[in-house]
Design an enzyme around this catalytic site. Structure first.
Site, PDB file in Angstrom:
ATOM      1  N   ARG A  37       0.552  -1.427  -0.176  1.00 51.05           N
ATOM      2  CA  ARG A  37      -0.224   0.164   0.366  1.00 51.05           C
ATOM      3  C   ARG A  37       0.421   1.578   0.148  1.00 51.05           C
ATOM      4  O   ARG A  37       0.434   2.124   0.553  1.00 51.05           O
ATOM      5  CB  ARG A  37      -0.719   0.232   1.102  1.00 51.05           C
ATOM      6  N   ARG A  41      -3.181   6.806  -0.283  1.00 45.93           N
ATOM      7  CA  ARG A  41      -3.693   7.385   0.408  1.00 45.93           C
ATOM      8  C   ARG A  41      -2.620   8.169   1.642  1.00 45.93           C
ATOM      9  O   ARG A  41      -2.747   9.051   1.682  1.00 45.93           O
ATOM     10  CB  ARG A  41      -5.109   7.375   1.593  1.00 45.93           C
ATOM     11  N   ARG A  50      -6.555  12.218  -6.696  1.00 42.99           N
ATOM     12  CA  ARG A  50      -8.436  11.722  -7.170  1.00 42.99           C
ATOM     13  C   ARG A  50      -9.613  12.133  -6.611  1.00 42.99           C
ATOM     14  O   ARG A  50     -10.270  11.551  -6.974  1.00 42.99           O
ATOM     15  CB  ARG A  50      -7.492  10.269  -5.375  1.00 42.99           C
ATOM     16  N   ASP A  86      -6.961  -3.006  -7.849  1.00 39.82           N
ATOM     17  CA  ASP A  86      -7.171  -3.719  -6.526  1.00 39.82           C
ATOM     18  C   ASP A  86      -7.757  -5.202  -6.362  1.00 39.82           C
ATOM     19  O   ASP A  86      -7.305  -5.438  -8.275  1.00 39.82           O
ATOM     20  CB  ASP A  86      -8.385  -3.111  -6.499  1.00 39.82           C
ATOM     21  N   TYR A 165     -15.264 -11.469  -0.081  1.00 39.31           N
ATOM     22  CA  TYR A 165     -15.556 -10.178  -0.027  1.00 39.31           C
ATOM     23  C   TYR A 165     -16.841 -10.820  -0.687  1.00 39.31           C
ATOM     24  O   TYR A 165     -18.712 -10.293  -0.861  1.00 39.31           O
ATOM     25  CB  TYR A 165     -15.278  -9.626  -1.303  1.00 39.31           C
TER      26      TYR A 165
HETATM   27  O1  CP3 Z   1       0.213   0.657  -2.746  1.00 40.89           O
HETATM   28  C1  CP3 Z   1      -0.682  -0.651  -3.304  1.00 40.89           C
HETATM   29  O2  CP3 Z   1      -0.440  -2.322  -2.573  1.00 40.89           O
HETATM   30  C2  CP3 Z   1      -0.973  -0.773  -4.525  1.00 40.89           C
HETATM   31  C3  CP3 Z   1      -2.715  -0.521  -4.474  1.00 40.89           C
HETATM   32  C4  CP3 Z   1      -3.473  -2.310  -4.019  1.00 40.89           C
HETATM   33  C5  CP3 Z   1      -4.829  -1.331  -3.479  1.00 40.89           C
HETATM   34  N1  CP3 Z   1      -5.812  -2.231  -2.853  1.00 40.89           N
HETATM   35  C6  CP3 Z   1      -5.074   0.255  -3.308  1.00 40.89           C
HETATM   36  C7  CP3 Z   1      -6.244   0.659  -2.992  1.00 40.89           C
HETATM   37  C8  CP3 Z   1      -3.002  -3.287  -3.519  1.00 40.89           C
HETATM   38  C9  CP3 Z   1      -1.509  -3.740  -3.970  1.00 40.89           C
HETATM   39  C10 CP3 Z   1      -4.529  -3.394  -3.444  1.00 40.89           C
HETATM   40  C11 CP3 Z   1      -5.234  -4.674  -2.635  1.00 40.89           C
HETATM   41  C12 CP3 Z   1      -6.066  -5.143  -1.577  1.00 40.89           C
HETATM   42  N2  CP3 Z   1      -7.236  -4.763  -2.157  1.00 40.89           N
HETATM   43  C13 CP3 Z   1      -6.271  -6.197  -0.346  1.00 40.89           C
HETATM   44  C14 CP3 Z   1      -5.000  -7.252  -0.334  1.00 40.89           C
HETATM   45  C15 CP3 Z   1      -3.673  -6.319   0.358  1.00 40.89           C
HETATM   46  C16 CP3 Z   1      -4.331  -5.791   1.473  1.00 40.89           C
HETATM   47  O3  CP3 Z   1      -4.611  -4.478   2.574  1.00 40.89           O
HETATM   48  O4  CP3 Z   1      -4.654  -6.651   2.683  1.00 40.89           O
HETATM   49  C17 CP3 Z   1      -7.879  -6.077  -0.333  1.00 40.89           C
HETATM   50  C18 CP3 Z   1      -7.892  -7.180   0.950  1.00 40.89           C
HETATM   51  C19 CP3 Z   1      -8.178  -5.236  -0.685  1.00 40.89           C
HETATM   52  C20 CP3 Z   1      -9.764  -4.903  -1.327  1.00 40.89           C
HETATM   53  C21 CP3 Z   1      -9.652  -3.191  -0.844  1.00 40.89           C
HETATM   54  N3  CP3 Z   1      -9.676  -2.247  -1.201  1.00 40.89           N
HETATM   55  C22 CP3 Z   1      -9.626  -2.587   0.575  1.00 40.89           C
HETATM   56  C23 CP3 Z   1      -9.363  -2.788   2.102  1.00 40.89           C
HETATM   57  C24 CP3 Z   1      -9.766  -1.469   0.618  1.00 40.89           C
HETATM   58  C25 CP3 Z   1      -9.096  -0.158   1.552  1.00 40.89           C
HETATM   59  C26 CP3 Z   1     -10.606   1.032   1.718  1.00 40.89           C
HETATM   60  C27 CP3 Z   1     -10.099   1.916   3.082  1.00 40.89           C
HETATM   61  O5  CP3 Z   1     -11.055   3.032   2.038  1.00 40.89           O
HETATM   62  O6  CP3 Z   1      -9.682   2.102   3.409  1.00 40.89           O
HETATM   63  C28 CP3 Z   1      -9.623  -1.290  -0.430  1.00 40.89           C
HETATM   64  C29 CP3 Z   1      -9.432   0.367  -1.947  1.00 40.89           C
HETATM   65  C30 CP3 Z   1      -8.349   0.579  -1.823  1.00 40.89           C
HETATM   66  N4  CP3 Z   1      -7.323   0.049  -2.840  1.00 40.89           N
HETATM   67  C31 CP3 Z   1      -7.952   2.051  -1.870  1.00 40.89           C
HETATM   68  C32 CP3 Z   1      -6.230   1.783  -2.257  1.00 40.89           C
HETATM   69  C33 CP3 Z   1      -5.501   2.669  -2.519  1.00 40.89           C
HETATM   70  C34 CP3 Z   1      -8.130   2.815  -0.875  1.00 40.89           C
HETATM   71  C35 CP3 Z   1      -9.324   3.342  -2.015  1.00 40.89           C
HETATM   72  C36 CP3 Z   1      -8.596   5.558  -2.312  1.00 40.89           C
HETATM   73  O7  CP3 Z   1      -7.777   5.459  -2.422  1.00 40.89           O
HETATM   74  O8  CP3 Z   1      -9.969   6.255  -2.263  1.00 40.89           O
END
Ligand code: CP3
Length: 380
Positions: A37, A41, A50, A86, A165
């Site tokens: 991550r 953010r 964004r 994602d 999910y």
């Molecule tokens: O920098 C990185 O790691 C690359 C980007 C990345 C994202 N999601 C971007 C994202 C990666 C590798 C993921 C994987 C992901 N997505 C996982 C596995 C990794 C982990 O953290 O366990 C999981 C479980 C998800 C599902 C998911 N998508 C979650 C739990 C969330 C966060 C919800 C929140 O807003 O707190 C997302 C959304 C997401 N994916 C965001 C980002 C940057 C946030 C959305 C935003 O920026 O508006």
């Protein structure tokens, strides 16, 4: 299948990088570091880009997804980029009604709870991804063309985490519906897992073919499972997902010097595969056995203990506790030095967090941490 000659592993651009050396089991002079991550953010430049956009739209815009992947590499001097996307992107592309709600995570239009629901979902043909993944391939190529010798890591969600999910309909604490379906409808569960493995495996393969130098499978919620359930009802699907990239190979110049004339001077390598889970300390060995080269360890199990559980022969990745990013610097520094020391017991070590960067992390702390890891490991 052999990667084409322009792929950064085949051309040699990334094959000697610290990250790829460590993933291949050789300890480089300086320990490589990147953060799960890291793109997202915690970076003001990300939040700026964004404004007014939806997460999944951004993931499907090659210029934006590429730019966001590069932001943390420019800022922190990390040893790898991770592709900005994602885990639910391939579900969306195959036709599943899914969106990402800010502050919450992936939310499904309809939860997949019954055998009939599974039949309906799995009627969506994974072959659609052959063309639907085009924006992902384009984004990866664009990012790779700008990263030069810094490797890009491709990633995908493991079948269980995606199924969690799909079955829950959104985020869940205990994944009780998913775990129940596994036992109430074992045939439907197996069908769901096989379908999910194919969808996510194709997503991962597309990224590697487009230029990613390593692949990471995230099984973020596998820690909800017992070892027995994991081994019987989940691991086979994770192995099937990984099989989509397991056959991808490249060659590096071999030990030409001491080689007999008849010996080949090229060494075959497979694209390194990392497998990470949260709360999966009891599953580490199984997570390696499904066909991973490297095991990602969360912050709960110290790396020397993880290395012991893995039999002492597996490169490890991890496992700075993300909570400590908010601690006073001397506290964080002592923790990072401890992680590096324990990581020295393994054949090789890529420093990372034990889970993702918390959104409120001060980005300067991450940059300082990268410098610390490079300096401390170089001095050893
Ligand atoms: O920098 C990185 O790691 C690359 C980007 C990345 C994202 N999601 C971007 C994202 C990666 C590798 C993921 C994987 C992901 N997505 C996982 C596995 C990794 C982990 O953290 O366990 C999981 C479980 C998800 C599902 C998911 N998508 C979650 C739990 C969330 C966060 C919800 C929140 O807003 O707190 C997302 C959304 C997401 N994916 C965001 C980002 C940057 C946030 C959305 C935003 O920026 O508006």
């Amino acid at each position: 299948m052999i990667l084409d000659a322009q792929h950064p592993l085949s051309s040699g651009l990334t094959a000697d990088s610290r990250l790829i050396q460590a993933y291949q089991g050789t300890r480089p002079a300086v320990t490589p570091v990147w953060f799960m991550r890291q793109a997202g953010r915690s970076l003001p430049e990300y939040r700026e880009l964004r404004v007014g956009t939806r997460m999944l739209d951004v993931c499907l815009d090659p210029a934006l997804a590429s730019e966001i992947s590069l932001q943390p590499v420019r800022r922190h001097n990390v040893d790898a980029g991770i592709f900005f996307s994602d885990i639910v992107v391939p579900l969306k592309l195959v036709g599943v009604d899914v969106s990402i709600v800010a502050g919450k995570g992936p939310v499904l239009g309809k939860a997949v709870r019954t055998r009939a629901d599974v039949d309906e979902l799995t009627a969506l043909d994974p072959a659609l991804l052959d063309t639907a993944l085009a924006p992902i391939s384009a984004a990866v190529s664009l990012a790779v063309s700008q990263l030069g010798s810094t490797p890009l890591i491709g990633f995908a969600g493991a079948p269980f985490t995606l199924a969690a999910y799909l079955v829950e309909g959104g985020p869940s604490k205990d994944h009780i519906h998913a775990r129940a379906l596994m036992h109430v409808e074992p045939d439907a569960w197996a069908k769901l897992m096989a379908w999910t493995a194919e969808v996510t495996g194709r997503f991962l393969r597309a990224q590697v073919l487009a230029g990613a130098s390593a692949a990471q499978l995230f099984d973020s919620w596998a820690g909800a499972l017992s070892l027995a359930d994991y081994a019987a009802s989940v691991a086979p699907a994770s192995a099937a997902a990984i099989a989509h990239v397991r056959d991808l190979t490249y060659t590096v110049p071999g030990a030409a010097d001491g080689a007999e004339p008849a010996e080949s001077v090229e060494t075959w390598r497979n694209v390194p595969i990392v497998h990470f889970g949260v709360g999966t300390g009891e599953l580490l060995k199984e997570m390696h056995n499904i066909g991973a080269d490297v095991v990602g360890v969360d912050y709960r199990v110290p790396l020397d203990e993880a290395n012991r559980r893995l039999g002492g022969a597996v490169p490890v990745q991890g496992n700075v506790d993300p909570a400590l990013l908010a601690a006073p610097w001397p506290v964080l520094e002592a923790h990072v030095r401890d992680v590096l020391e324990r990581g020295r017991t393994a054949p090789s070590h890529v420093l990372n967090l034990g889970h993702g960067v918390p959104p409120d992390t001060d980005p300067d702390v991450l940059t300082r941490l990268v410098n610390l890891v490079h300096d401390v490991s170089a001095a050893e």
